[in-house]
Motif scaffolding. Structure first.
Motif, PDB file in Angstrom:
ATOM      1  N   HIS A   1       7.327  -2.146   9.002  1.00 52.36           N
ATOM      2  CA  HIS A   1       6.778  -3.632   8.585  1.00 52.36           C
ATOM      3  C   HIS A   1       5.502  -3.591   7.717  1.00 52.36           C
ATOM      4  O   HIS A   1       4.715  -3.031   8.294  1.00 52.36           O
ATOM      5  CB  HIS A   1       6.819  -4.601   9.913  1.00 52.36           C
ATOM      6  N   PRO A   2       5.344  -4.188   6.531  1.00 49.76           N
ATOM      7  CA  PRO A   2       4.408  -4.256   5.964  1.00 49.76           C
ATOM      8  C   PRO A   2       3.120  -4.397   6.698  1.00 49.76           C
ATOM      9  O   PRO A   2       3.183  -5.352   7.393  1.00 49.76           O
ATOM     10  CB  PRO A   2       4.428  -5.019   4.659  1.00 49.76           C
ATOM     11  N   VAL A   3       1.860  -3.680   6.507  1.00 46.84           N
ATOM     12  CA  VAL A   3       0.580  -4.253   7.219  1.00 46.84           C
ATOM     13  C   VAL A   3       0.011  -5.532   6.386  1.00 46.84           C
ATOM     14  O   VAL A   3       0.496  -5.878   5.071  1.00 46.84           O
ATOM     15  CB  VAL A   3      -0.289  -3.055   6.972  1.00 46.84           C
ATOM     16  N   ASN A   4      -0.698  -6.319   7.123  1.00 46.81           N
ATOM     17  CA  ASN A   4      -1.336  -7.235   6.397  1.00 46.81           C
ATOM     18  C   ASN A   4      -2.336  -6.671   5.430  1.00 46.81           C
ATOM     19  O   ASN A   4      -3.423  -6.107   5.690  1.00 46.81           O
ATOM     20  CB  ASN A   4      -2.100  -8.014   7.591  1.00 46.81           C
ATOM     21  N   ARG A   5      -1.773  -6.983   3.951  1.00 46.30           N
ATOM     22  CA  ARG A   5      -2.515  -6.240   3.052  1.00 46.30           C
ATOM     23  C   ARG A   5      -4.131  -6.893   2.826  1.00 46.30           C
ATOM     24  O   ARG A   5      -4.916  -6.144   2.262  1.00 46.30           O
ATOM     25  CB  ARG A   5      -1.895  -6.777   1.631  1.00 46.30           C
TER      26      ARG A   5
ATOM     27  N   PRO B   1      -6.106  -1.510  10.055  1.00 43.41           N
ATOM     28  CA  PRO B   1      -5.752  -0.014   9.468  1.00 43.41           C
ATOM     29  C   PRO B   1      -6.906   0.655   9.230  1.00 43.41           C
ATOM     30  O   PRO B   1      -7.044   1.818   9.374  1.00 43.41           O
ATOM     31  CB  PRO B   1      -4.626  -0.410   8.531  1.00 43.41           C
ATOM     32  N   MET B   2      -7.975  -0.060   8.519  1.00 45.97           N
ATOM     33  CA  MET B   2      -9.129   0.706   8.002  1.00 45.97           C
ATOM     34  C   MET B   2      -9.806   1.450   9.403  1.00 45.97           C
ATOM     35  O   MET B   2     -10.536   2.201   9.096  1.00 45.97           O
ATOM     36  CB  MET B   2      -9.970  -0.133   7.194  1.00 45.97           C
TER      37      MET B   2
ATOM     38  N   LEU C   1      -4.637   8.199   3.319  1.00 44.13           N
ATOM     39  CA  LEU C   1      -4.215   7.621   4.388  1.00 44.13           C
ATOM     40  C   LEU C   1      -3.539   6.196   4.149  1.00 44.13           C
ATOM     41  O   LEU C   1      -2.684   5.804   4.425  1.00 44.13           O
ATOM     42  CB  LEU C   1      -5.360   7.664   5.467  1.00 44.13           C
ATOM     43  N   MET C   2      -4.531   5.395   3.578  1.00 50.09           N
ATOM     44  CA  MET C   2      -4.131   3.984   3.177  1.00 50.09           C
ATOM     45  C   MET C   2      -3.154   3.733   2.497  1.00 50.09           C
ATOM     46  O   MET C   2      -2.322   2.934   2.654  1.00 50.09           O
ATOM     47  CB  MET C   2      -5.522   3.238   2.979  1.00 50.09           C
ATOM     48  N   GLU C   3      -3.048   4.864   1.449  1.00 46.04           N
ATOM     49  CA  GLU C   3      -1.757   4.725   0.475  1.00 46.04           C
ATOM     50  C   GLU C   3      -0.569   4.946   1.088  1.00 46.04           C
ATOM     51  O   GLU C   3       0.253   4.161   0.903  1.00 46.04           O
ATOM     52  CB  GLU C   3      -2.118   5.835  -0.698  1.00 46.04           C
TER      53      GLU C   3
ATOM     54  N   GLU D   1      -8.537  -4.480  -2.092  1.00 43.77           N
ATOM     55  CA  GLU D   1      -7.573  -4.529  -3.371  1.00 43.77           C
ATOM     56  C   GLU D   1      -7.292  -3.097  -3.912  1.00 43.77           C
ATOM     57  O   GLU D   1      -6.300  -2.873  -4.360  1.00 43.77           O
ATOM     58  CB  GLU D   1      -8.206  -5.523  -4.018  1.00 43.77           C
ATOM     59  N   ASP D   2      -8.351  -2.722  -4.147  1.00 49.04           N
ATOM     60  CA  ASP D   2      -8.310  -1.212  -5.143  1.00 49.04           C
ATOM     61  C   ASP D   2      -8.585  -0.042  -4.022  1.00 49.04           C
ATOM     62  O   ASP D   2      -9.736   0.292  -3.827  1.00 49.04           O
ATOM     63  CB  ASP D   2      -9.428  -1.176  -6.039  1.00 49.04           C
ATOM     64  N   LEU D   3      -7.728   0.470  -3.525  1.00 47.62           N
ATOM     65  CA  LEU D   3      -7.515   1.415  -2.599  1.00 47.62           C
ATOM     66  C   LEU D   3      -8.506   2.822  -3.347  1.00 47.62           C
ATOM     67  O   LEU D   3      -9.198   3.844  -2.569  1.00 47.62           O
ATOM     68  CB  LEU D   3      -6.279   2.122  -2.138  1.00 47.62           C
ATOM     69  N   LYS D   4      -8.418   2.939  -4.565  1.00 46.39           N
ATOM     70  CA  LYS D   4      -9.096   3.995  -5.246  1.00 46.39           C
ATOM     71  C   LYS D   4     -10.738   3.983  -4.918  1.00 46.39           C
ATOM     72  O   LYS D   4     -11.333   5.078  -5.264  1.00 46.39           O
ATOM     73  CB  LYS D   4      -8.820   3.876  -6.812  1.00 46.39           C
ATOM     74  N   SER D   5     -11.020   2.829  -4.514  1.00 42.22           N
ATOM     75  CA  SER D   5     -12.697   2.928  -4.346  1.00 42.22           C
ATOM     76  C   SER D   5     -12.936   3.611  -2.887  1.00 42.22           C
ATOM     77  O   SER D   5     -14.080   3.665  -2.818  1.00 42.22           O
ATOM     78  CB  SER D   5     -13.222   1.158  -4.356  1.00 42.22           C
TER      79      SER D   5
END
Ligand code: FAD
Length: 484
Positions: free
Chosen positions: A233-237, A211-212, A254-256, A242-246
């Motif tokens: 269906h949830p993406v592979n986290r 997704p990135m 978008l990733m949120e 871990e911290d999208l804020k970074s």
């Protein structure tokens, strides 16, 4: 050349690139006259045949194009294919060669977009039924005459879309959206009927990377997440930090959206979609009972070299997986092709990128050896390009407009600066010269802007009866039949 010398420009293609370049030139060259040649009887290119029917606001640019076309110094010549290498769209199509434009205009602008599609190049792709390019499917629901007969098989439960750009998400949305919502749009009747019968419940939108690294943008993902009664269906986290804020702001937002998914749970609803990551298509599999039809796609499972790097490449893991489906869409990009006559005109076409060689500002260039056997880039006088045939098939209408303005400025600066153009001193005859030439096929079948207005009026009237914006004609014969 005097400041008020007449300047005759031929534009090939009536999409955003053609219109916005014409606009710039007409605004800045005092005595410019533009003739716009379009292979179809109807204008606007992908604004009509690409943009999804449920995005009517995107098509507002057509009002500006109508304003441009209403200028007395502008002429539309629809149903005229220039230097076409494909078979005629209909026996009634007017056909001319690029060299005819070059003989009869001061300048020619190539703005004919991308009307082919990229291939995956894997076994089964061209032989099995049920594998469509996104371009064909999009053309089918949007009334592109070439794609009217597609009849996609929507009888299976699952669909696979290969590619993770905005066009892939358009395809997924059209497969999952409530047909009663689509009914009010300008989607074609044949598509509506078939989508209403569709049995597809699950759409896999598959990417080679994660997704990135995906090419889609936030608006299109949000629209899918908001579809009522459609789960995600949830993406592979593990493929996201871990911290999208970074992350940089746009990517973080978008990733949120991707992580938040939908409020609907896949177990509560029959319809769902997913972003399937790190899968590279390997080959298509035939049905056990009918070897002519696709039954699934085998993928190599890939691994990202640098998981959170948006530019990361992938390498194969050696493992494979199969996604069964009766229908597969490959959404890996549109592609432009060279026109007949390019070689004779000294135009070089980059087959790999699918673009006309140019100086970045839209001046067509060619590589030549100078006396010291050094290879140098040389401008081909009078020839310009804009839009997808200049940039490759990426970018939205706004970016195509900015690019067209850059090409327009190059034309204006060259003309007002006294650069060499196609005619030296002689008066360019334009369409009046071409229509009488022996090479012109079906000159009397060329249609004018007022004829398009007749088609437009009938489409809108037919649409009104069904409570929609318009009911598009899906064949050129039908289009031409309403012209008086
Ligand atoms: P085109 O729009 O393709 O125009 C080219 C024209 O040239 C066509 O009319 C074609 O018929 C004509 N032509 C081709 N060959 C010949 C020939 N030989 N002789 C004469 N005429 C010829 N952008 C957005 O901003 N919002 C969206 O929602 C959006 N959705 C999209 C959905 C899809 C599926 C696609 C593919 C694109 C979408 N875009 C969207 C992008 C937008 O459509 C493009 O940026 C834009 O249309 C490119 O303009 P163009 O003039 O270069 O090409």
């Amino acid at each position: 050349r005097s400041a008020d010398a007449a300047f005759r420009l031929a534009v090939v293609g009536s999409g955003p690139a053609g219109f916005y370049t014409a606009y710039r030139v007409m605004n800045r060259v005092p005595n410019a006259q533009v003739d716009m040649y379009e292979a179809l009887p109807v204008p606007f290119g992908l604004v009509r045949h690409g943009v999804a029917p449920d995005h009517p606001e995107v098509k507002n640019c057509q009002d500006k194009f109508e304003e441009i076309a209403s200028s007395p110094t502008f002429r539309f010549l629809g149903n005229v294919a220039v230097g076409s290498t494909s078979k005629p769209a209909s026996p009634d199509q007017c056909r001319i060669e690029l060299q005819q434009l070059m003989r009869n205009y001061d300048s020619v602008l190539l703005a004919y977009g991308a009307s082919e599609d990229k291939k995956l190049g894997i076994p089964g792709e061209s032989t099995l039924k049920g594998i469509y390019s996104a371009r064909q499917f999009v053309g089918w629901y949007n009334g592109l005459p070439d794609c009217a007969g597609l009849e996609p098989n929507l009888d299976g439960d699952e669909a696979v879309v290969i590619g993770q750009g905005n066009v892939a998400l358009d395809v997924a949305r059209m497969l999952l959206e409530d047909v009663d919502v689509l009914r009010k749009t300008d989607i074609t009747e044949h598509a509506l009927e078939r989508l209403a019968q569709s049995k597809i419940k699950r759409v896999h939108v598959v990417g080679r990377r994660g997704p990135m690294q995906a090419a889609f943008t936030i608006k299109e993902v949000r629209e899918l997440m908001k579809l009522p009664k459609v789960a995600f269906h949830p993406v592979n986290r593990a493929l996201l930090p871990e911290d999208l804020k970074s992350l940089p702001r746009a990517q973080k937002r978008l990733m949120e959206v991707v992580v938040k998914g939908t409020t609907t749970n896949p177990s509560d609803t029959p319809s769902s979609w997913s972003l399937d990551s790190c899968l590279s298509p390997k080959h298509f599999l035939a049905h056990a009972q009918d070897a002519t039809r696709v039954a699934g796609t085998e993928f190599d499972i890939t691994q990202l070299e640098s998981v959170f790097d948006p530019k990361s490449r992938v390498k194969p893991t050696g493992e494979t997986t199969i996604l069964p489906s009766d229908i597969v869409f490959r959404s890996v990009g549109y592609k432009s092709a060279a026109l007949h006559g390019f070689a004779g005109a000294g135009i070089q076409f980059d087959e790999r990128r699918g673009v006309v060689d140019n100086d970045g500002l839209g001046r067509v260039t060619r590589l030549v050896s100078d006396s010291d056997t050094q290879v140098v880039k040389q401008q081909v006088p009078g020839l310009y390009c804009a839009g997808w045939v200049k940039l490759g098939p990426t970018g939205v209408i706004a970016s195509t407009m900015n690019d067209a303005f850059a090409t327009g400025d190059a034309i204006v600066n060259d003309w007002l600066g006294g650069a060499a153009f196609l005619q030296s001193g002689e008066k360019a005859e334009g369409w009046d010269g071409i229509r009488g030439e022996t090479g012109t096929i079906n000159a009397d079948k060329a249609i004018m802007w007022d004829n398009w207005r007749q088609i437009d009026k009938v489409e809108k009237e037919k649409g009104k009866l069904k409570g929609k914006e318009r009911e598009k004609f899906t064949s050129t014969t039908q289009m031409l039949s309403v012209i008086s």
